[in-house]
Design a protein around this motif. Sequence first.
Motif, PDB file in Angstrom:
ATOM      1  N   ILE A  12      86.766 -19.981  67.717  1.00 57.98           N
ATOM      2  CA  ILE A  12      86.156 -18.766  67.166  1.00 57.98           C
ATOM      3  C   ILE A  12      86.599 -18.582  65.706  1.00 57.98           C
ATOM      4  CG2 ILE A  12      85.986 -16.249  67.423  1.00 57.98           C
ATOM      5  CD1 ILE A  12      84.549 -17.909  69.637  1.00 57.98           C
ATOM      6  N   ASP A  31      97.225 -19.781  61.803  1.00 58.92           N
ATOM      7  CA  ASP A  31      97.513 -19.993  63.226  1.00 58.92           C
ATOM      8  C   ASP A  31      99.005 -20.142  63.439  1.00 58.92           C
ATOM      9  OD1 ASP A  31      95.523 -20.743  65.750  1.00 58.92           O
ATOM     10  OD2 ASP A  31      97.611 -21.331  66.034  1.00 58.92           O
ATOM     11  N   LYS A  32      99.451 -19.707  64.603  1.00 58.41           N
ATOM     12  CA  LYS A  32     100.879 -19.779  64.903  1.00 58.41           C
ATOM     13  C   LYS A  32     101.307 -21.204  65.261  1.00 58.41           C
ATOM     14  CE  LYS A  32     100.361 -18.246  69.757  1.00 58.41           C
ATOM     15  NZ  LYS A  32     100.672 -19.443  70.514  1.00 58.41           N
ATOM     16  N   ALA A  40      92.918 -22.205  74.067  1.00 55.76           N
ATOM     17  CA  ALA A  40      91.854 -22.470  75.055  1.00 55.76           C
ATOM     18  C   ALA A  40      90.837 -23.476  74.537  1.00 55.76           C
ATOM     19  CB  ALA A  40      91.151 -21.162  75.398  1.00 55.76           C
ATOM     20  N   SER A  41      90.708 -23.565  73.214  1.00 58.06           N
ATOM     21  CA  SER A  41      89.648 -24.420  72.660  1.00 58.06           C
ATOM     22  C   SER A  41      89.906 -25.912  72.850  1.00 58.06           C
ATOM     23  CB  SER A  41      89.438 -24.112  71.176  1.00 58.06           C
ATOM     24  OG  SER A  41      89.110 -22.747  71.035  1.00 58.06           O
ATOM     25  N   ILE A  47      81.937 -27.647  78.630  1.00 59.09           N
ATOM     26  CA  ILE A  47      80.506 -27.598  78.934  1.00 59.09           C
ATOM     27  C   ILE A  47      79.780 -26.664  77.964  1.00 59.09           C
ATOM     28  CG2 ILE A  47      78.799 -26.937  80.692  1.00 59.09           C
ATOM     29  CD1 ILE A  47      81.019 -27.609  82.731  1.00 59.09           C
ATOM     30  N   VAL A 172     101.482 -14.290  63.356  1.00 59.25           N
ATOM     31  CA  VAL A 172     101.356 -12.906  62.883  1.00 59.25           C
ATOM     32  C   VAL A 172     102.173 -11.989  63.797  1.00 59.25           C
ATOM     33  CG1 VAL A 172      99.733 -10.996  62.549  1.00 59.25           C
ATOM     34  CG2 VAL A 172      99.080 -13.328  61.885  1.00 59.25           C
ATOM     35  N   TYR A 225      93.116 -28.896  86.099  1.00 55.03           N
ATOM     36  CA  TYR A 225      92.125 -29.986  86.134  1.00 55.03           C
ATOM     37  C   TYR A 225      92.737 -31.329  86.521  1.00 55.03           C
ATOM     38  CZ  TYR A 225      89.233 -26.990  83.127  1.00 55.03           C
ATOM     39  OH  TYR A 225      88.499 -25.965  82.607  1.00 55.03           O
ATOM     40  N   ILE A 333      87.451 -13.676  74.197  1.00 51.44           N
ATOM     41  CA  ILE A 333      86.339 -14.635  74.267  1.00 51.44           C
ATOM     42  C   ILE A 333      86.611 -15.621  75.403  1.00 51.44           C
ATOM     43  CG2 ILE A 333      84.917 -16.274  73.005  1.00 51.44           C
ATOM     44  CD1 ILE A 333      84.849 -13.425  71.812  1.00 51.44           C
ATOM     45  N   LEU A 338      83.006 -21.259  74.284  1.00 51.26           N
ATOM     46  CA  LEU A 338      82.789 -22.487  73.523  1.00 51.26           C
ATOM     47  C   LEU A 338      81.311 -22.575  73.128  1.00 51.26           C
ATOM     48  CD1 LEU A 338      84.467 -25.071  72.946  1.00 51.26           C
ATOM     49  CD2 LEU A 338      83.637 -25.959  75.119  1.00 51.26           C
ATOM     50  N   THR A 339      80.454 -22.339  74.102  1.00 54.71           N
ATOM     51  CA  THR A 339      79.008 -22.414  73.889  1.00 54.71           C
ATOM     52  C   THR A 339      78.545 -21.373  72.868  1.00 54.71           C
ATOM     53  OG1 THR A 339      78.934 -22.909  76.249  1.00 54.71           O
ATOM     54  CG2 THR A 339      76.821 -22.483  75.161  1.00 54.71           C
TER      55      THR A 339
HETATM   56  C1  LIG Z   1      90.002 -23.223  81.860  1.00 52.12           C
HETATM   57  C2  LIG Z   1      88.909 -22.893  80.877  1.00 52.12           C
HETATM   58  C3  LIG Z   1      87.632 -23.438  81.025  1.00 52.12           C
HETATM   59  C4  LIG Z   1      86.623 -23.099  80.117  1.00 52.12           C
HETATM   60  N1  LIG Z   1      85.430 -23.755  80.174  1.00 52.12           N
HETATM   61  C5  LIG Z   1      84.467 -23.474  79.262  1.00 52.12           C
HETATM   62  C6  LIG Z   1      83.260 -24.213  79.254  1.00 52.12           C
HETATM   63  O1  LIG Z   1      83.089 -25.190  79.980  1.00 52.12           O
HETATM   64  N2  LIG Z   1      82.285 -23.827  78.371  1.00 52.12           N
HETATM   65  C7  LIG Z   1      82.442 -22.767  77.533  1.00 52.12           C
HETATM   66  O2  LIG Z   1      81.503 -22.437  76.824  1.00 52.12           O
HETATM   67  N3  LIG Z   1      83.615 -22.090  77.482  1.00 52.12           N
HETATM   68  C8  LIG Z   1      84.628 -22.438  78.307  1.00 52.12           C
HETATM   69  N4  LIG Z   1      85.823 -21.799  78.254  1.00 52.12           N
HETATM   70  C9  LIG Z   1      86.010 -20.739  77.272  1.00 52.12           C
HETATM   71  C10 LIG Z   1      86.350 -21.279  75.883  1.00 52.12           C
HETATM   72  O3  LIG Z   1      87.234 -22.378  75.964  1.00 52.12           O
HETATM   73  C11 LIG Z   1      86.984 -20.126  75.118  1.00 52.12           C
HETATM   74  O4  LIG Z   1      86.141 -19.008  75.183  1.00 52.12           O
HETATM   75  C12 LIG Z   1      87.208 -20.471  73.651  1.00 52.12           C
HETATM   76  O5  LIG Z   1      87.904 -21.686  73.512  1.00 52.12           O
HETATM   77  C13 LIG Z   1      87.996 -19.323  73.022  1.00 52.12           C
HETATM   78  O6  LIG Z   1      88.259 -19.639  71.697  1.00 52.12           O
HETATM   79  P1  LIG Z   1      89.231 -18.721  70.842  1.00 52.12           P
HETATM   80  O7  LIG Z   1      89.193 -19.267  69.479  1.00 52.12           O
HETATM   81  O8  LIG Z   1      88.889 -17.290  71.062  1.00 52.12           O
HETATM   82  O9  LIG Z   1      90.666 -18.889  71.532  1.00 52.12           O
HETATM   83  P2  LIG Z   1      91.770 -20.030  71.344  1.00 52.12           P
HETATM   84  O10 LIG Z   1      91.201 -21.370  71.300  1.00 52.12           O
HETATM   85  O11 LIG Z   1      92.810 -19.763  72.374  1.00 52.12           O
HETATM   86  O12 LIG Z   1      92.353 -19.739  69.900  1.00 52.12           O
HETATM   87  C14 LIG Z   1      93.150 -18.620  69.606  1.00 52.12           C
HETATM   88  C15 LIG Z   1      94.128 -19.045  68.543  1.00 52.12           C
HETATM   89  O13 LIG Z   1      94.863 -17.913  68.102  1.00 52.12           O
HETATM   90  C16 LIG Z   1      96.179 -18.341  67.800  1.00 52.12           C
HETATM   91  N5  LIG Z   1      97.056 -17.163  67.814  1.00 52.12           N
HETATM   92  C17 LIG Z   1      97.294 -16.359  68.868  1.00 52.12           C
HETATM   93  N6  LIG Z   1      98.167 -15.386  68.509  1.00 52.12           N
HETATM   94  C18 LIG Z   1      98.460 -15.584  67.203  1.00 52.12           C
HETATM   95  C19 LIG Z   1      99.314 -14.921  66.279  1.00 52.12           C
HETATM   96  N7  LIG Z   1     100.041 -13.855  66.619  1.00 52.12           N
HETATM   97  N8  LIG Z   1      99.390 -15.405  65.021  1.00 52.12           N
HETATM   98  C20 LIG Z   1      98.674 -16.502  64.645  1.00 52.12           C
HETATM   99  N9  LIG Z   1      97.873 -17.174  65.499  1.00 52.12           N
HETATM  100  C21 LIG Z   1      97.750 -16.720  66.758  1.00 52.12           C
HETATM  101  C22 LIG Z   1      96.481 -19.345  68.892  1.00 52.12           C
HETATM  102  O14 LIG Z   1      97.529 -20.219  68.533  1.00 52.12           O
HETATM  103  C23 LIG Z   1      95.152 -20.050  69.053  1.00 52.12           C
HETATM  104  O15 LIG Z   1      95.076 -21.220  68.264  1.00 52.12           O
HETATM  105  C24 LIG Z   1      86.875 -22.154  79.098  1.00 52.12           C
HETATM  106  C25 LIG Z   1      88.166 -21.642  78.935  1.00 52.12           C
HETATM  107  C26 LIG Z   1      89.189 -22.056  79.777  1.00 52.12           C
HETATM  108  C27 LIG Z   1      90.579 -21.604  79.515  1.00 52.12           C
END
Ligand SMILES: Cc1cc2nc3c(=O)[nH]c(=O)nc-3n(C[C@H](O)[C@H](O)[C@H](O)COP(=O)(O)OP(=O)(O)OC[C@H]3O[C@@H](n4cnc5c(N)ncnc54)[C@H](O)[C@@H]3O)c2cc1C
Length: 479
Positions: A12, A31-32, A40-41, A47, A172, A225, A333, A338-339
Amino acid sequence: MFDVLIIGAGIIGCATAYKLSQFNLNVLLLDKENDVSLGASRANTAIIHGGYDPDPATLMGKYNVKGVKRCIELVDILNIEFKKSGSLIIAFDENDLIKLDMYYDRGLLNGVEGMEMLDGEETHRREPNLSEEVIGALWVPESGVINPWEFTIAMAEVAVREGVQLELNQKVIDIQKASDCYLIKTETDQFQARYVVNAAGVYSDKIHNMVTEPAFKINPTRGQYFLLDRSAGETVKAVIFPCPTELTKGILISPTVHDNILVGPDSEVISDPEDTSTTRETLDFIAKQAQRSVPCLDFRCNIRNYSGIRANSDYNDFFVKISAPNFLDLAAIKSPGLTCAPIIAEEGIKLLAEEGLKLNKKANWDGTRKLIRFKEIPEAERADFIKENPEYGRIICRCEHITEGEIVTAIRRGLPIFSLDAIKRRAGSGLGRCQGGFCGPRVQEIITRETGISPLDILLDKAGSYILVDQTKNADKED
Ligand SMILES: Cc1cc2nc3c(=O)[nH]c(=O)nc-3n(C[C@H](O)[C@H](O)[C@H](O)COP(=O)(O)OP(=O)(O)OC[C@H]3O[C@@H](n4cnc5c(N)ncnc54)[C@H](O)[C@@H]3O)c2cc1C
């Protein structure tokens, strides 16, 4: 003073940075962790969901189909691994068929194209390894599997090349509102920005609460998994889902972009969002559930277990809002995040513009990413290519046939490299059957040669995961 500061470099945050990099803005992505895409990404099911199951009244329902289209466009623009496998949601009994009818109608409301209800015979014709108990299925062709960390890294690489500043290892810990900006404090530094974007995944409620009143609570939910080796064969062609419930999409069996088979995930609310352990009990449960759909699954081919943590919340939808002046939440999120990531980023930027952020396009923004995958070069052209580029003539990862050239260019694409897994995610070395056992030391040597980092400081993955402790042989010492 930054115009926009993004907290979190998951998909995101990186999609938002990528989109913002086309404007004349001073953007900082924080990022931390020591790399992008370490939440999660990187650990999910990968998918690009078709969009038949989210409630049409939610943002998940509204963004899903648009998200699929945008992801498929980005696959070409950014050169990301993707397979348009389609999804098959299977029915074991009449109740399941009734539910599939409901999901078909829901899919129509969400704008999903090309869906078909299949009878038992057609379902088995398409997927011969399905259980004989399966009596029908919903076919969703506009869906597929992607390389999720590559998707995230690709957007970060272009964003950085186009002027976004990336700061890693910056957690942060506090945010204060000043008269004309926010002061964002990390463990080591302080930054100022006019606009702040919260893309902190499982910690997005904590970041939100640093700025304004609590509005949602994240309930970290782990999914585990199995990853099966290619020797398991083409067990399934499409992503196989059991009939979903309101809480989970169920244990699925999916091909991956690297021709492995992925099986999982379960769904378990946990208290520690960093707890990515796997457990024997849950893995046994997953194997049993999966074999109900595909009995021939051979778990002796397992090469890796992992888990990912979902940012599920009591809000039960994406939390995409301006929650305080100039403060944008792209929070909670969960799947299908991801989608939907490219659409979430676009919608978020529209909200920032409504808050007054000026979006003046750069004259010569380049949103594309080009890279060479040696495996994809036709056999007949390889010898000439290697003559011109000798580094592509040296195979470093034998399992995946990854060359030194691919590793070196991955290091040079602009994001800092601290670990072996950073190379795995960029070049694909170590993803195969031996999981880096053979190529790991050679990749370490290349990282040291290219970046000057001491081999002793190269990590396996996150902070603290040192590989080498000291030199075992030293020509200068007699002992
Ligand atoms: C088991 C599982 C299966 C999934 N399967 C699918 C799928 O098949 N298809 C699909 O569309 N979606 C899927 N999703 C959902 C998708 O993976 C997530 O919605 C998406 O990756 C979220 O992205 P994000 O950037 O919000 O979060 P993240 O990827 O978690 O990124 C958040 C970032 O914030 C950083 N951060 C947190 N706190 C701080 C701080 N205080 N200071 C600095 N940095 C910080 C973290 O280090 C991290 O890098 C799945 C999720 C999971 C867990």
